[in-house]
Design a protein around this motif. Structure first.
Motif, PDB file in Angstrom:
ATOM      1  N   ILE A 434       0.757  -1.233  -0.035  1.00 12.53           N
ATOM      2  CA  ILE A 434       0.047  -0.003   0.080  1.00 12.53           C
ATOM      3  C   ILE A 434       0.846   1.206   0.089  1.00 12.53           C
ATOM      4  O   ILE A 434       0.254   2.500  -0.318  1.00 12.53           O
ATOM      5  N   GLY A 435       2.294   1.126   0.247  1.00 22.05           N
ATOM      6  CA  GLY A 435       2.973   2.322   0.364  1.00 22.05           C
ATOM      7  C   GLY A 435       2.743   3.335   1.516  1.00 22.05           C
ATOM      8  O   GLY A 435       1.756   3.104   2.193  1.00 22.05           O
ATOM      9  N   ASP A 460      -8.420   7.702   7.664  1.00 21.86           N
ATOM     10  CA  ASP A 460      -8.603   8.801   7.138  1.00 21.86           C
ATOM     11  C   ASP A 460      -8.106   8.427   5.481  1.00 21.86           C
ATOM     12  O   ASP A 460      -8.593   8.831   4.431  1.00 21.86           O
ATOM     13  N   GLU A 461      -6.981   7.941   5.315  1.00 14.00           N
ATOM     14  CA  GLU A 461      -6.084   7.618   4.272  1.00 14.00           C
ATOM     15  C   GLU A 461      -6.953   6.427   3.299  1.00 14.00           C
ATOM     16  O   GLU A 461      -6.712   6.379   2.032  1.00 14.00           O
ATOM     17  N   HIS A 462      -7.078   5.458   4.173  1.00  9.20           N
ATOM     18  CA  HIS A 462      -7.748   4.257   3.414  1.00  9.20           C
ATOM     19  C   HIS A 462      -9.232   3.668   3.922  1.00  9.20           C
ATOM     20  O   HIS A 462      -9.176   2.854   4.920  1.00  9.20           O
ATOM     21  N   ILE A 463     -10.137   4.645   3.365  1.00  4.93           N
ATOM     22  CA  ILE A 463     -11.453   4.395   3.651  1.00  4.93           C
ATOM     23  C   ILE A 463     -11.855   2.738   3.391  1.00  4.93           C
ATOM     24  O   ILE A 463     -11.696   2.344   2.390  1.00  4.93           O
ATOM     25  N   SER A 495       2.719   6.105  -2.144  1.00  7.98           N
ATOM     26  CA  SER A 495       1.586   5.712  -1.568  1.00  7.98           C
ATOM     27  C   SER A 495       0.764   5.096  -2.656  1.00  7.98           C
ATOM     28  O   SER A 495       0.631   5.538  -4.027  1.00  7.98           O
ATOM     29  N   VAL A 496      -0.324   4.181  -2.408  1.00  5.68           N
ATOM     30  CA  VAL A 496      -1.206   3.789  -3.236  1.00  5.68           C
ATOM     31  C   VAL A 496      -2.362   4.703  -4.048  1.00  5.68           C
ATOM     32  O   VAL A 496      -2.858   4.541  -5.026  1.00  5.68           O
ATOM     33  N   HIS A 497      -2.352   5.844  -3.195  1.00  3.93           N
ATOM     34  CA  HIS A 497      -3.066   6.821  -3.816  1.00  3.93           C
ATOM     35  C   HIS A 497      -2.393   8.104  -4.351  1.00  3.93           C
ATOM     36  O   HIS A 497      -3.007   8.996  -4.758  1.00  3.93           O
ATOM     37  N   ALA A 498      -1.298   7.836  -4.959  1.00  3.56           N
ATOM     38  CA  ALA A 498      -0.316   8.901  -5.440  1.00  3.56           C
ATOM     39  C   ALA A 498       0.220   8.244  -6.519  1.00  3.56           C
ATOM     40  O   ALA A 498       0.396   6.851  -6.776  1.00  3.56           O
ATOM     41  N   GLY A 499       0.890   9.129  -7.494  1.00  2.00           N
ATOM     42  CA  GLY A 499       1.198   8.905  -8.819  1.00  2.00           C
ATOM     43  C   GLY A 499       2.957   8.420  -8.648  1.00  2.00           C
ATOM     44  O   GLY A 499       3.579   8.766  -7.773  1.00  2.00           O
ATOM     45  N   PRO A 528       7.029   2.605 -10.055  1.00  6.04           N
ATOM     46  CA  PRO A 528       6.104   2.543 -10.907  1.00  6.04           C
ATOM     47  C   PRO A 528       4.701   1.998 -10.415  1.00  6.04           C
ATOM     48  O   PRO A 528       3.724   2.696 -10.807  1.00  6.04           O
ATOM     49  N   ASP A 529       4.483   1.333  -9.294  1.00  5.64           N
ATOM     50  CA  ASP A 529       3.510   0.907  -8.686  1.00  5.64           C
ATOM     51  C   ASP A 529       3.742   1.354  -7.118  1.00  5.64           C
ATOM     52  O   ASP A 529       4.722   1.592  -6.693  1.00  5.64           O
ATOM     53  N   SER A 530       2.556   1.496  -6.340  1.00 13.50           N
ATOM     54  CA  SER A 530       2.748   1.726  -5.249  1.00 13.50           C
ATOM     55  C   SER A 530       3.736   0.567  -4.482  1.00 13.50           C
ATOM     56  O   SER A 530       3.794  -0.463  -4.634  1.00 13.50           O
ATOM     57  N   GLY A 531       3.968   0.996  -3.172  1.00 19.60           N
ATOM     58  CA  GLY A 531       5.113  -0.005  -2.419  1.00 19.60           C
ATOM     59  C   GLY A 531       6.122   0.706  -1.718  1.00 19.60           C
ATOM     60  O   GLY A 531       6.289   2.118  -1.631  1.00 19.60           O
ATOM     61  N   THR A 532       6.945   0.066  -1.028  1.00 20.06           N
ATOM     62  CA  THR A 532       8.103   0.624  -0.136  1.00 20.06           C
ATOM     63  C   THR A 532       9.427  -0.319  -0.367  1.00 20.06           C
ATOM     64  O   THR A 532       9.464  -1.458  -0.484  1.00 20.06           O
ATOM     65  N   LYS A 533      10.432   0.404  -0.409  1.00 21.13           N
ATOM     66  CA  LYS A 533      11.617  -0.237  -0.448  1.00 21.13           C
ATOM     67  C   LYS A 533      12.541   0.162   0.751  1.00 21.13           C
ATOM     68  O   LYS A 533      12.662   1.399   1.142  1.00 21.13           O
TER      69      LYS A 533
END
Length: 881
Positions: A434-435, A460-463, A495-499, A528-533
């Motif tokens: 989800i990032g 708030d962020e992930h309804i 974030s999953v909600h961002a580009g 390129p996709d949401s996520g975290t490193k």
């Protein structure tokens, strides 16, 4: 409605719309005054309804709204003036800012709150807060009045600022078709309605958002003078500070407190505000004074007052900095007296019979505290922990994304990479979950001890995430800080909600002696996709082999001789994450899947048992292979009442000393603790400590008992030797199952099972002794029973049972359980209740207590004396009817 003297006498009113105004244009000002009076009369109708929905909250009626003119004047000082349009906008924002706390502020009342995923989230959040667990299908949240009340209050509180933006434009219709609006001047509504709503809502925003969205100036509407433009940032700042600072007894009148009888934390808030007078100014500081002293019963209220005053002080400072940074005049008041000193504050807010002492945690060495409490002091010097925590965070992120979009376990991938560059050796854990947003990175990631997954920010962020049943592994907000046990850390996330362009990188020095650096990455580093490193640059003294050895050492296992780095990392991941719900890959020169998502449920028994050793089956020694081949068919699944597989276990008593098979309890798919060596396989469970070293399995004692009974029948077929049968019987007994025909003791007639003892011809006096004499005894005397491996020692199912008494409830349930098994069989033989064999007729083992008896002879014909337990048949009154 008559305009209150509180408004009329405020400097903000006097110099803008009041008698002292020097702005001229009397007709235009009178139009604004008329519009405001009508606006205020309508808004106060809604404000008076707030108490119906939120009776435990302090006052939010017209007395609070009017007081903000006074508070704003006091804070702003004479140097800050409002033109008439600004005064109207300020007054309108004041009227609207809290109205969303009344259900009547929604066209369909409270029913508007009970719609959509946000309402389901609120219900689930309320349930978890109240009952300490996620809800199940059996929990009817929609009819639980306690949960409904909490959820409704939560929705009103969370939505009230958002609703303030819309209120100017809402229309209420009567049954006769009459339409009502709060602001009836159509021209003012059209030109100013939106900005009034935004400023009203902004009192709930972070100050950074206020600055970003309201630093503009809005021109005045026709036919008002062009010079009457609206400085939106100034008005929003004024509302923000005035609202925060209004905490005096006008908000908690004594009679109203008696009538409403608030409880819990609400009562403490009422008490402190009831005792405070309106603040005065002293050297440009607000000074709050108490009208009555805080007694010992009011200690919590005093400290809430202190915390609130600190909040007001911070708010004023943040606002003044924001105004200065944007070229505006700061307010006259720059803080609150005593906000950071309890001694000074107690000179004004008096106590009686006690004295406040500042108990704030004082951290003179932040890096030391975080390093140790978030690392070695919590987890010990076990270097595998950071990898476990990073993988756990990745699992949570992927599970959250699955729930958010309704995807199954086929989605998601975690990659553990290892490499070296100009900065040194590193390990990276990446996921496509989800990032994190910039707000999460800055507010929660480095907030020691605060879990994002347990916060309202997550809602708030992930309804809809909570409503869809998401439950995180992480609870404590500590795991991220364990990473510093290995070295410096950098986090790249989107974030999953961002580009892709909203990919942020955070760099944190392990000693925390430099401020973290947050920046947007360049295009080549965007995700390129949401996520975290998460990349950890390893300290010079940290090796992969050391990490692997720490995993073995923590769980009292011998580390195998693995020399290559890839093999060591593979060993770590297999042993550390055997039941992971996400595909786990290891990447060095190439990328290889190490664990498949939930594949522990479907891979063959040999592969699962081998994984718990950290190897592939073919790489194991011959002795290991032979033992696994012999017993692997005993590994069977265990399901919960919902039909979910929660364990896969087998009882495997193995006599080979150099073959170490055992099971594992996992939390979120990751290792928590090992089982007794006789139990092989995996149990899933939930952690009961912050470091997740202790875990309670999900299966019930009833489920475990059923499984153990089936295991008993299968083990009987193997015709194992006496010692191995006793070992298996021990576990079966601890799992509350019947040992049936498994051998549990030795007698002068040979080895016997529970069923044998029940059917034997036993005398009315039995002598019990322990197995440790068996290698010395050649012949056992009549009426002597030697307990085979089930004696008074402490046997457990989990390897670290001194904290986690599972499956039984406490240590006493384990003590002497073997003796009781044999005693139970004897009681059935005698036809008496086992509880009737009291301390009069049974001498329990307690240190050196006991009776010396001859139990047999050794190979030399010498009589062996031993401290024993003596059982005598009770009197006839104890015989079963």
């Amino acid at each position: 409605m008559v305009r209150s003297s509180t408004i009329i006498n405020s400097q903000l009113w006097k110099k803008s719309l009041g008698d002292s105004s020097e702005w001229g244009f009397d007709n235009e000002r009178q139009r604004l005054i008329n519009a405001f009076d009508s606006f205020r009369e309508n808004a106060n109708v809604l404000a008076n309804e707030i108490a119906i929905d939120l009776p435990d909250f302090t006052v939010h009626d017209e007395t609070h709204l009017d007081a903000l003119w006074e508070m704003g004047s006091q804070i702003a000082g004479d140097g800050i003036t409002l033109n008439p349009i600004e005064a109207f906008v300020f007054g309108g924002a004041v009227l609207l800012h809290d109205l969303g706390m009344a259900s009547v502020a929604y066209i369909n009342g409270v029913d508007d709150l009970k719609k959509g995923e946000e309402w389901e989230d609120a219900l689930e959040y309320a349930f978890r807060q109240s009952y300490g667990r996620p809800s199940t299908i059996e929990d009817n949240k929609f009819e639980d009045n306690k949960i409904l009340k909490i959820a409704t209050e939560s929705r009103l509180r969370l939505l009230h600022a958002h609703q303030a933006e819309r209120l100017c434009f809402l229309e209420w219709k009567s049954s006769e078709g009459i339409t009502y609006k709060l602001l009836n001047d159509t021209q003012l509504l059209d030109h100013l309605g939106e900005v009034i709503g935004k400023i009203a809502a902004s009192h709930w925003w972070p100050i950074e958002k206020v600055e970003a969205e309201l630093k503009r100036n809005l021109g005045s509407p026709t036919p008002y003078p062009v010079s009457w433009s609206v400085d939106c940032l100034k008005i929003a700042s004024l509302l923000r500070c005035a609202d925060a600072a209004h905490i005096d007894n006008r908000r908690a009148p004594s009679l109203l407190k008696v009538l409403r009888r608030p409880t819990g934390l609400s009562e403490s808030h009422w008490t402190f505000q009831n005792k405070l007078s309106r603040p005065v100014l002293e050297n440009d500081l607000l000074v709050y004074n108490s009208i009555r002293s805080f007694k010992e019963d009011d200690i919590e209220s005093w400290w809430i007052a202190y915390d609130t005053i600190r909040m007001i002080d911070n708010e004023i400072k943040y606002v003044n900095n924001t105004l200065k940074n944007n070229g505006r005049e700061p307010f006259k008041v720059y803080g609150v007296k005593g906000a950071n000193n309890v001694n000074i504050l107690s000179e004004h807010i008096h106590t009686q019979g006690w004295e406040p002492v500042n108990l704030d945690v004082k951290i003179s060495n932040v890096s030391h505290i975080v390093k140790h409490l978030g690392g070695a002091e919590l987890y010990g010097d076990f270097k595998y922990i950071p990898l476990r925590e990073a993988i756990q965070n990745a699992v949570d992120a992927i599970e959250a994304k699955r729930k958010l979009y309704g995807w199954d376990e086929n989605f998601g991938k975690i990659v553990v990479s290892y490499g070296e560059d100009e900065y040194g050796r590193w390990i990276e854990i990446s996921d496509n979950g989800i990032g994190m947003s910039k707000r999460v990175v800055t507010e929660k990631l480095l907030d020691f001890g605060s879990s994002y997954w347990q916060s309202s920010l997550m809602m708030d962020e992930h309804i809809g995430l909570l409503a869809r049943g998401f439950k995180s592994i992480g609870k404590y907000g500590l795991g991220f800080f364990s990473l510093f046990m290995l070295g410096d850390v950098s986090v790249t996330t989107r974030s999953v909600h961002a580009g892709p362009e909203e990919t942020f990188a955070l760099s944190v020095n392990k000693n925390l002696n430099h401020k973290p650096i947050l920046k947007k990455v360049n295009r080549t580093q965007q995700i390129p996709d949401s996520g975290t490193k998460v990349k950890i640059y390893l300290d010079e003294e940290v090796s992969i082999e050391e990490i692997a050895k720490s995993l073995s050492l923590r769980h009292l296992r011998e580390f195998p001789d693995i020399k290559d780095t890839y093999g060591q990392l593979s060993y770590i991941l297999k042993l550390m994450a055997p039941t992971l719900s996400v595909d786990l890959y290891l990447k060095m020169e190439t990328e290889e899947k190490i664990i498949g998502a939930n594949d522990w449920k479907s891979i063959d028994n040999k592969e699962l048992i081998s994984r718990l050793i950290g190897y592939e089956f073919e790489a194991l020694s011959t002795e290991y292979k032979e033992s696994i081949e012999k017993f692997q068919h005993l590994l069977t699944p265990i399901y919960n009442q919902r039909g979910e597989m929660v364990a896969r276990l087998g009882i495997m008593p193995i006599s080979k000393r150099n073959v170490h098979l055992s099971g594992m309890i996992t939390c979120g798919g990751l290792i928590s603790e090992f089982t007794n060596r006789t139990i092989v396989g995996v149990l899933t469970g939930e952690a009961i400590t912050a470091n997740r070293y202790f875990c309670k399995p999900y299966i019930t004692v009833s489920d475990l008992s059923t499984w153990a009974q089936e295991q008993c029948s299968e083990i009987e077929k193997l015709k194992l030797d006496f010692i191995l049968q006793c070992s298996a019987a021990n576990i079966i007994n601890l799992c509350n199952a019947h040992t049936q025909n498994l051998l549990i003791c030795d007698t002068n007639e040979g080895y016997k099972s529970f069923n044998d003892l029940v059917s034997m011809d036993l005398s009315k006096e039995i002598v019990l002794t322990e197995r440790n004499v068996m290698d010395k005894i050649e012949k056992i005397n009549e009426n002597v029973i030697v307990i085979g491996g089930l004696g008074g020692s402490f046997f457990e199912v989990t390897s670290l049972n001194y904290i986690n008494y599972w499956p039984l409830e406490n240590e006493e349930d384990y003590s002497f359980r073997g003796n009781k098994l044999v005693t139970k069989a004897i009681a059935e033989n005698w036809g008496v209740d086992v509880n009737s064999i009291t301390e009069v007729s049974i001498i329990k083992y307690k240190h050196d207590e006991g009776v010396n008896k001859a139990i047999g002879v050794n190979k030399y014909g010498e009589e062996i004396m031993k401290k024993v337990t003596l059982l005598k048949m009770p009197t006839l009154g104890s015989v079963k009817q």
